[in-house]
Design an enzyme around this catalytic site. Structure first.
Site, short mmCIF file in Angstrom:
data_model
loop_
_atom_site.label_atom_id
_atom_site.label_comp_id
_atom_site.label_asym_id
_atom_site.label_seq_id
_atom_site.Cartn_x
_atom_site.Cartn_y
_atom_site.Cartn_z
N HIS A 165 0.82 -1.21 0.00
CA HIS A 165 0.00 0.00 0.00
C HIS A 165 0.85 1.26 0.00
CE1 HIS A 165 -3.52 2.38 0.21
NE2 HIS A 165 -4.25 1.63 0.99
N ASP A 383 -10.20 -4.94 -17.66
CA ASP A 383 -10.43 -5.93 -18.72
C ASP A 383 -9.09 -6.52 -19.14
OD1 ASP A 383 -11.08 -7.43 -20.94
OD2 ASP A 383 -12.25 -5.86 -21.91
#
Length: 438
Positions: A165, A383
């Site tokens: 993170h 995608d």
């Protein structure tokens, strides 16, 4: 939402390091003073479920993702490096080009067996991610990204990631993953070029905070919390559809109904239900904390393509007695006031200054309900060549939670609480919705 009883074991191959597909610079790149705060020293997981595609029946998703990663790391080469700790616990990326951790796996399970509605905690997430989930603070001298691609029996697959993170926030991760998909599909370069620019979120010299930052202030009597490390916790997801949201909105004064967002409405309602369920004393201070994206804010604008941490936190504070005995509209007003504070000019700059002055502390979690709104994020738009995912988002949830978009205009809120508190929270939600309906 009912939990599934699904159980399986993924057959994992040997892990490998995927390095950039071409030459990359060898340099040391400092993280910003927002990046390297203590609270971000962990690996955040994400998980994406894709259905099989008849036109791609012969394509191996593991190979496609591996090749896309290698190509994307040429442009995002710091992700292939390793974190080093400089004096004063300052973090920097050593751009070594060593690569990211990659595992391919197979599981004898079909996508439909995961249930009708996927949300955290995802069933058997431990089988779909490289690492056990934890809040481990060890981020130095390790790969910054772990990836597992699990082929399913039905022809679909699961793409699981765990990313440090300190390096990226959710919008940054999404930008990187979209680049992986684009390059895997044959594009020569990502449609959004990555920009480092971490110096834009560094503290001034000398640091000079312009605002108060209660998120990093110790809570009064912090030990007096009903959520203790190591306590038994149960997970449950709550779906609020248009009907439930409309019923809650009817509880607000007429002047507030049209202006109150779904995030405000649901945050205020869940904060009250959760606080009552945990049984705090009327005089105990309780907090609602929410994540704010500094992109697009006034002050020092961040360039398109910035993929570092641009998150700050807003905090609403009151007593448990005032929150639980007051109307829903009062809780909404507290959160609105907190939002106005963090919308001020140069607020992110002030956060960076405060973090450096305070020694990069953790944000306060005692008696705090922390929420990230993912309803407008693009996590579900990644995608990889098989179309949009059936689900894309967090794999697990902790004491912090998310607002996740659901089919039909609803919002799913995963919740993690001790067993008895979860029973009371569930009852409070039902009672609150019944009161709204009546």
């Amino acid at each position: 939402m009912a939990a599934t009883s699904l159980a399986f074991v993924a057959r994992r191959g040997e892990p490998e390091l995927v390095a950039p597909a071409g030459p990359t610079p060898r340099e040391l790149k400092r993280l910003s003073d927002l990046d390297d705060q203590e609270s971000l020293r962990f690996y955040r997981s994400g998980i994406y479920f894709y259905r099989g595609c008849p036109s791609r029946a012969r394509a191996d998703p593991a190979r496609v993702v591996r090749d896309g990663l290698a190509a994307a790391l040429v442009h995002y080469y710091p992700i292939a490096g390793r974190l080093r700790e400089l004096p004063g616990r300052k973090l920097a990326v050593d751009c070594t080009g060593e690569g990211v951790w990659f595992v391919e796996a197979d599981a004898d399970v079909a996508l439909d067996e995961f249930g009708d509605t996927l949300c955290p905690p995802v069933p058997c997430a431990g089988q779909l991610l490289c690492l056990p989930e934890s809040n481990c603070a060890v981020v130095v001298d390790r790969p910054l990204l772990y990836v597992q691609v699990t082929r399913l029996r039905c022809g679909g697959f699961v793409f699981g990631i765990q990313v440090c993170h300190n390096l990226m926030d959710a919008p940054g991760v999404t930008q990187f993953l979209q680049a992986v998909g684009e390059l895997a599909g044959g594009m020569e370069a990502p449609s959004v070029r990555p920009v480092w620019a971490r110096e834009l979120l560094d503290a001034r010299d000398p640091p000079c905070p312009s605002y108060q930052h209660p998120e990093y202030e110790l809570a009064a009597d912090a030990a007096n919390d009903r959520l203790r490390p190591g306590a038994e916790l149960v997970h449950r997801a709550f779906l609020f559809g248009p009907k439930e949201l409309s019923s809650l909105r009817d509880q607000l004064p007429p002047r507030m109904r049209l202006r109150c967002s779904r995030f405000l409405l649901l945050s205020a309602f869940a904060w009250r239900c959760r606080t009552a369920a945990l049984g705090y004393a009327p005089g105990d201070e309780v907090r609602f904390m929410f994540v704010v994206n500094a992109r697009g804010k006034r002050g020092r604008p961040l360039p398109e393509g910035f993929y570092g941490n641009a998150l700050t936190f807003g905090v609403a504070r009151t007593t448990a007695g005032e929150l639980c005995s007051g109307p829903l509209g009062r809780a909404v007003e507290l959160i609105v006031a907190a939002m106005a504070r963090v919308a001020a000019d140069n607020y992110a700059q002030s956060v960076a200054d405060a973090l450096v002055l305070l020694g990069r502390p953790r944000f306060t979690t005692a008696r705090t309900y922390l929420v990230t709104d993912l309803t407008k994020a693009n996590l579900h738009n990644v995608d990889l060549g098989w179309g949009l995912p059936v689900y894309g988002g967090p794999a697990t949830t902790t004491l912090a939670t998310f607002h996740i978009p659901a089919a039909g205009g609803g919002i799913t809120v995963p919740m993690c609480l001790p067993p008895r508190a979860m029973e009371r929270f569930t009852a409070n939600v039902r009672a609150g919705l019944s009161e709204a309906s009546s």
